[in-house]
Design an enzyme around this catalytic site. Structure first.
Site, PDB file in Angstrom:
ATOM      1  CG  LEU A 146      -1.143   8.942  26.128  1.00  0.00           C
ATOM      2  CD1 LEU A 146       0.102   9.740  26.421  1.00  0.00           C
ATOM      3  CD2 LEU A 146      -1.164   8.542  24.662  1.00  0.00           C
ATOM      4  N   GLY A 206       0.176  -3.597  27.023  1.00  0.00           N
ATOM      5  CA  GLY A 206       1.095  -2.517  27.340  1.00  0.00           C
ATOM      6  C   GLY A 206       1.830  -2.738  28.654  1.00  0.00           C
ATOM      7  N   GLY A 242      -1.452   5.251  23.210  1.00  0.00           N
ATOM      8  CA  GLY A 242      -0.894   4.045  23.834  1.00  0.00           C
ATOM      9  C   GLY A 242      -1.523   2.796  23.229  1.00  0.00           C
ATOM     10  CG  HIS A 243      -5.656   2.001  23.870  1.00  0.00           C
ATOM     11  ND1 HIS A 243      -6.217   3.165  24.327  1.00  0.00           N
ATOM     12  CD2 HIS A 243      -5.818   1.093  24.876  1.00  0.00           C
ATOM     13  CE1 HIS A 243      -6.699   2.984  25.551  1.00  0.00           C
ATOM     14  NE2 HIS A 243      -6.465   1.734  25.908  1.00  0.00           N
ATOM     15  CG  LEU A 262      -9.398   2.760  21.233  1.00  0.00           C
ATOM     16  CD1 LEU A 262      -9.352   2.185  19.807  1.00  0.00           C
ATOM     17  CD2 LEU A 262      -8.849   1.738  22.224  1.00  0.00           C
TER      18      LEU A 262
END
Ligand code: AMP
Length: 283
Positions: free
Chosen positions: A186, A149, A38-39, A35
């Site tokens: 990312l 995303g 972004g996550h 992770l």
């Protein structure tokens, strides 16, 4: 507070049944772990939109078209749990492989059309692996909301199509790309770049920005895309899978910017495949 890590579907079901009994809205954030910010931005969106948040961590073998990429994919579960702690998610679902693919598993979920170009053309079977596992995770979590995303823009479009086509009662929420200060999107794969390659990597985003600017200034699309490809290769990338302008919704190729669009790219640097994309609006 560290969230419980659940390995078995039965444990997940027990937890979510309790929540549902209380009329709570459940969000899921599907990930393959390793992770990064972004996550975590998806987790924030999920927290804001639901009463309960499940983060799934599953390195899905079926979506890897390259055995080496699967073997090298970073696995950092303890770090992941620590990164999630400040967000107070309600569960981390990191299923044992047989909970996703029990013996005799024989079903593939496949979306036509949207999966055929871009990454689909370069990664045979990849999107079938994605839609199969995401359909499973939707069925297992029975989430009301799922956050994905825009970094994986084609994946987002494919998952939306799948949910719509199969009447899966989940709202798909697309979230903006989180970038490093120098523009690099990312990605869990960025850690595999050597320091020299890491310094070169932002050229991909810069090339997309330049192409977007050129198209906005009236440069023919094909010319702007060719210049972007040249810039990426000159910047140290070994090869370019694609740099393409597509309609934002249908992903059909565009040679004129006459509707909301997306510039999408995939290219190889230092043995790592990087993807990125950028939204464009017609004048
Ligand atoms: P992955 O673990 O790479 O499968 O990604 C899990 C989810 O995080 C997917 O919905 C991705 O699109 C999303 N994601 C990955 N990187 C980023 C990023 N830089 N910004 C926003 N979302 C991202």
């Amino acid at each position: 507070m560290t969230a419980p890590i659940l390995r078995r579907l039965a444990d997940l079901r027990e937890m979510t049944a309790r929540w549902r009994g209380q009329g709570q809205r459940v969000a899921v954030v599907p990930t393959m772990g390793a992770l990064h910010a972004g996550h975590l931005s998806l987790v924030e969106v999920a927290k804001a939109r639901a009463d309960r948040v499940i983060v799934t961590i599953f390195v899905n073998p079926r979506q890897f078209d390259n055995a080496d990429d699967l073997a090298k994919y970073p696995r950092t579960e303890q770090d992941d749990a620590a990164k999630l702690a400040p967000y107070a998610v309600d569960a981390i679902y990191a299923p044992d492989p047989d909970q996703v693919y029990p013996p005799g598993f024989a079903t593939t979920v496949s979306v036509a059309g949207l999966t055929e170009g871009l990454c689909g053309a370069h990664r045979p079977g990849h999107f079938d692996g994605v839609t199969t596992v995401v359909a499973k995770l939707f069925a297992q979590t029975q989430a009301d909301i799922a956050c994905f995303g825009e970094k994986d823009f084609q994946q987002l479009a494919v998952v939306r199509r799948m949910a719509r086509d199969l009447d899966i009662p989940v709202e798909i929420v697309g979230c903006p790309i989180v970038r490093e200060g120098d523009g690099l999107a990312l990605s869990s794969r960025n850690v595999r770049l050597s320091p020299a390659a890491r310094a070169q990597a932002p050229v991909l985003y810069r090339a997309l920005q330049q192409a977007a600017g050129a198209i906005g200034d009236g440069v023919p699309v094909a010319q702007a895309l060719a210049a972007a490809r040249d810039a990426v290769l000159a910047g140290g990338f070994a090869s370019v899978d694609y740099i393409d302008l597509r309609a934002a919704d249908s992903l059909v190729p565009l040679d004129v910017l006459d509707r909301p669009a997306r510039l999408l790219a995939a290219a190889h640097l230092d043995g790592v495949r990087l993807i990125d994309n950028l939204g464009l609006a017609p004048a």
